[in-house]
Design a protein around this motif. Sequence first.
Motif, PDB file in Angstrom:
ATOM      1  N   THR A 274       0.942  -1.200  -0.347  1.00  0.00           N
ATOM      2  CA  THR A 274      -0.422  -0.073  -0.045  1.00  0.00           C
ATOM      3  C   THR A 274       0.879   1.437   0.137  1.00  0.00           C
ATOM      4  O   THR A 274       1.733   1.349   0.794  1.00  0.00           O
ATOM      5  CB  THR A 274      -1.202  -0.193   1.121  1.00  0.00           C
ATOM      6  OG1 THR A 274      -1.817  -0.795   1.110  1.00  0.00           O
ATOM      7  CG2 THR A 274      -2.075   1.437   1.409  1.00  0.00           C
ATOM      8  N   TYR A 275       0.317   1.564  -0.871  1.00  0.00           N
ATOM      9  CA  TYR A 275       1.147   3.239  -1.314  1.00  0.00           C
ATOM     10  C   TYR A 275       0.483   4.638  -0.218  1.00  0.00           C
ATOM     11  O   TYR A 275      -0.242   4.496  -0.798  1.00  0.00           O
ATOM     12  CB  TYR A 275       1.444   4.066  -2.465  1.00  0.00           C
ATOM     13  CG  TYR A 275       2.310   5.012  -2.874  1.00  0.00           C
ATOM     14  CD1 TYR A 275       3.782   4.865  -2.086  1.00  0.00           C
ATOM     15  CD2 TYR A 275       2.191   6.138  -3.431  1.00  0.00           C
ATOM     16  CE1 TYR A 275       4.186   6.441  -2.436  1.00  0.00           C
ATOM     17  CE2 TYR A 275       2.937   6.632  -3.081  1.00  0.00           C
ATOM     18  CZ  TYR A 275       3.721   7.586  -2.868  1.00  0.00           C
ATOM     19  OH  TYR A 275       4.493   8.869  -2.724  1.00  0.00           O
ATOM     20  N   ILE A 276       1.113   5.783   0.865  1.00  0.00           N
ATOM     21  CA  ILE A 276       0.001   6.164   1.365  1.00  0.00           C
ATOM     22  C   ILE A 276       0.789   7.633   0.699  1.00  0.00           C
ATOM     23  O   ILE A 276       1.538   7.948   1.205  1.00  0.00           O
ATOM     24  CB  ILE A 276       0.149   5.877   2.813  1.00  0.00           C
ATOM     25  CG1 ILE A 276      -0.654   4.186   3.531  1.00  0.00           C
ATOM     26  CG2 ILE A 276      -1.000   6.999   3.692  1.00  0.00           C
ATOM     27  CD1 ILE A 276      -0.397   4.463   3.893  1.00  0.00           C
ATOM     28  N   ALA A 277      -0.031   8.768   0.616  1.00  0.00           N
ATOM     29  CA  ALA A 277       0.480   9.838  -0.078  1.00  0.00           C
ATOM     30  C   ALA A 277      -0.606  11.155   1.077  1.00  0.00           C
ATOM     31  O   ALA A 277      -1.225  11.395  -0.275  1.00  0.00           O
ATOM     32  CB  ALA A 277       0.416  10.421  -1.033  1.00  0.00           C
ATOM     33  N   PRO A 278       0.232  10.476   2.190  1.00  0.00           N
ATOM     34  CA  PRO A 278      -0.855  12.043   3.104  1.00  0.00           C
ATOM     35  C   PRO A 278      -0.406  14.077   2.240  1.00  0.00           C
ATOM     36  O   PRO A 278       0.945  13.902   1.566  1.00  0.00           O
ATOM     37  CB  PRO A 278      -0.785  11.736   4.072  1.00  0.00           C
ATOM     38  CG  PRO A 278       0.635  10.500   4.285  1.00  0.00           C
ATOM     39  CD  PRO A 278       1.250  10.799   2.813  1.00  0.00           C
ATOM     40  N   HIS A 279      -1.424  14.529   2.920  1.00  0.00           N
ATOM     41  CA  HIS A 279      -0.614  15.844   3.335  1.00  0.00           C
ATOM     42  C   HIS A 279      -1.355  16.562   4.493  1.00  0.00           C
ATOM     43  O   HIS A 279      -2.695  16.402   4.430  1.00  0.00           O
ATOM     44  CB  HIS A 279      -1.108  16.369   1.790  1.00  0.00           C
ATOM     45  CG  HIS A 279      -0.765  18.132   1.809  1.00  0.00           C
ATOM     46  ND1 HIS A 279      -1.685  19.424   2.150  1.00  0.00           N
ATOM     47  CD2 HIS A 279       0.324  18.276   0.664  1.00  0.00           C
ATOM     48  CE1 HIS A 279      -1.081  20.132   1.835  1.00  0.00           C
ATOM     49  NE2 HIS A 279       0.066  19.719   1.252  1.00  0.00           N
ATOM     50  N   ALA A 280      -0.494  17.529   4.958  1.00  0.00           N
ATOM     51  CA  ALA A 280      -1.234  18.765   5.669  1.00  0.00           C
ATOM     52  C   ALA A 280      -0.755  19.572   5.959  1.00  0.00           C
ATOM     53  O   ALA A 280       1.090  19.715   6.583  1.00  0.00           O
ATOM     54  CB  ALA A 280      -1.572  17.319   7.331  1.00  0.00           C
ATOM     55  N   SER A 281      -1.148  20.761   6.079  1.00  0.00           N
ATOM     56  CA  SER A 281      -0.490  21.957   6.532  1.00  0.00           C
ATOM     57  C   SER A 281      -0.400  22.970   7.918  1.00  0.00           C
ATOM     58  O   SER A 281      -1.377  22.156   8.623  1.00  0.00           O
ATOM     59  CB  SER A 281      -0.973  23.465   5.186  1.00  0.00           C
ATOM     60  OG  SER A 281      -0.613  22.770   4.230  1.00  0.00           O
ATOM     61  N   ILE A 282       0.798  22.895   8.064  1.00  0.00           N
ATOM     62  CA  ILE A 282       0.778  23.961   9.847  1.00  0.00           C
ATOM     63  C   ILE A 282       0.357  25.140   9.347  1.00  0.00           C
ATOM     64  O   ILE A 282       1.426  25.686   9.033  1.00  0.00           O
ATOM     65  CB  ILE A 282       1.538  23.538  10.175  1.00  0.00           C
ATOM     66  CG1 ILE A 282       1.671  21.868  10.509  1.00  0.00           C
ATOM     67  CG2 ILE A 282       1.574  24.279  11.901  1.00  0.00           C
ATOM     68  CD1 ILE A 282       0.403  21.068  11.162  1.00  0.00           C
ATOM     69  N   ASP A 283      -0.513  25.922   9.500  1.00  0.00           N
ATOM     70  CA  ASP A 283      -0.117  27.459   9.774  1.00  0.00           C
ATOM     71  C   ASP A 283       0.208  27.985  11.154  1.00  0.00           C
ATOM     72  O   ASP A 283      -0.910  27.383  11.751  1.00  0.00           O
ATOM     73  CB  ASP A 283      -1.496  27.626   9.371  1.00  0.00           C
ATOM     74  CG  ASP A 283      -2.781  27.576   7.579  1.00  0.00           C
ATOM     75  OD1 ASP A 283      -1.136  27.370   6.538  1.00  0.00           O
ATOM     76  OD2 ASP A 283      -3.142  26.787   7.618  1.00  0.00           O
TER      77      ASP A 283
END
Length: 450
Positions: free
Chosen positions: A89-98
């Motif tokens: 399984t390939y997991i491509a997450p994204h989350a920004s910290i403002d």
Amino acid sequence: MTMHKWARASRDWSRHVAPVLAIPAIAIPVALASSAAHAGGFGLREQSSYYQGTSFAGTAAGGDGLASMFWNPAAISFNPGLSVEGNVTYIAPHASIDVFSATAPITGTSLGNVGVSDMVDNGTLPTFFATYAWDRWAIGFGVTSPYGLVTDAPCSWSGRYYGCYSSIFDMNAQLSVAYKLTDWMTIGGGLNVNYINAKLTNAQFAGFAPPSNNLYAQVNGDDIGYGINLGVLFTLAPGTTLGIGYKSQISQTLNGMLDVSVANIVPVKSVNATAGLTLPDQITASFRSKLDAQWTVLGTVEWTNWSTVQELTVKAYGLPVSTLDLQWNDGWFFSGGVEYQWDPKLALRAGIGYELTPVPDSTRSPRLPDTNRFWLSGGFTYNFTQQFSADFAYTHIFGETSPILLTPADPANALRGTLVGQVSNGYVDIISVGLRYKFDAPQAAALITK
């Protein structure tokens, strides 16, 4: 069971199962890939391509996917004979910290509002399962990664005292046995052996006004722990099953080193360090009901006792030197899905899910920017032959925007200053492929013509 049947089962074991259980010795080095957490907390749900297609609805209720044993050891009885399965399984997450505001500890000097555009790293998660079922007995073996985390930020960002680089690597070996008590009830249980390694880094306050403060701290430790898994599988009607699985807590004491350096280059001090961590117990309840020859409906409710994770304290010389105040709540996951048998070779799946994060707003850390999330999944199985099949699944997860509010009002943050911001633009794309082979699949009778 007669002596003749015992002898036959013993021969089958030596001929089929023993060689298969040697496979993980080769597969384990491949499993040392990084992973990003995408169940609540730092858990990893992505153990199966088959069940990912329904957003993990029906996981504990059995099915062709051997990974069901990860949630319910009684489910290994679902597939007769010898079967093996591998998933990647390939997991491509994204989350920004403002960052809205950040200040240095003690001095109160402003650290600006430099955030992180993408805090979470991509990862690859491989798993392996083997099951063998005969008469009323079944055994199963699995190599999985139940936990994992990689978050990465430059140590020049405004929240550097609260975290720069964080990683948790985990690998679990599961051995389980199941016994069919009656035609409608199967019980199972077994042992989990869990290895975990954690690495945390952050800027360290040196008592000077930034940017002169250029000390960096790194903690790295690992441990092996043990737990149990239990489960029951009910056959309520032909084609309808209800499964309940339990995984126990695992107590881990990470042993490693605490290193302090200048500019993350010149060593200042290195000492032995320990940190205690209790991995949570979990209960999963699932159903699977075949409505007719084509349609099957599935569902799952899962509770994870993340409230075992209240703080992480690093000790050196037996004394606390750093504490992460977490105060996590229990985690919940709900999902529902359908399966449609298009033809004898192709089965289509879809599912939705919703997950409640265990991380409260009051202690959310940039090390783990976890939020509530909505799952949307689709997938299929293609049977090349009666014995060999392939699974494929795709998931998109929508993360909610959630606040970060960390201040020295919490004594654990006395030397970390203030960080006010939010986790935003959170989403995950997941692609999974699995292969499954059934050694003892029934063979069609030969057609004899004159």
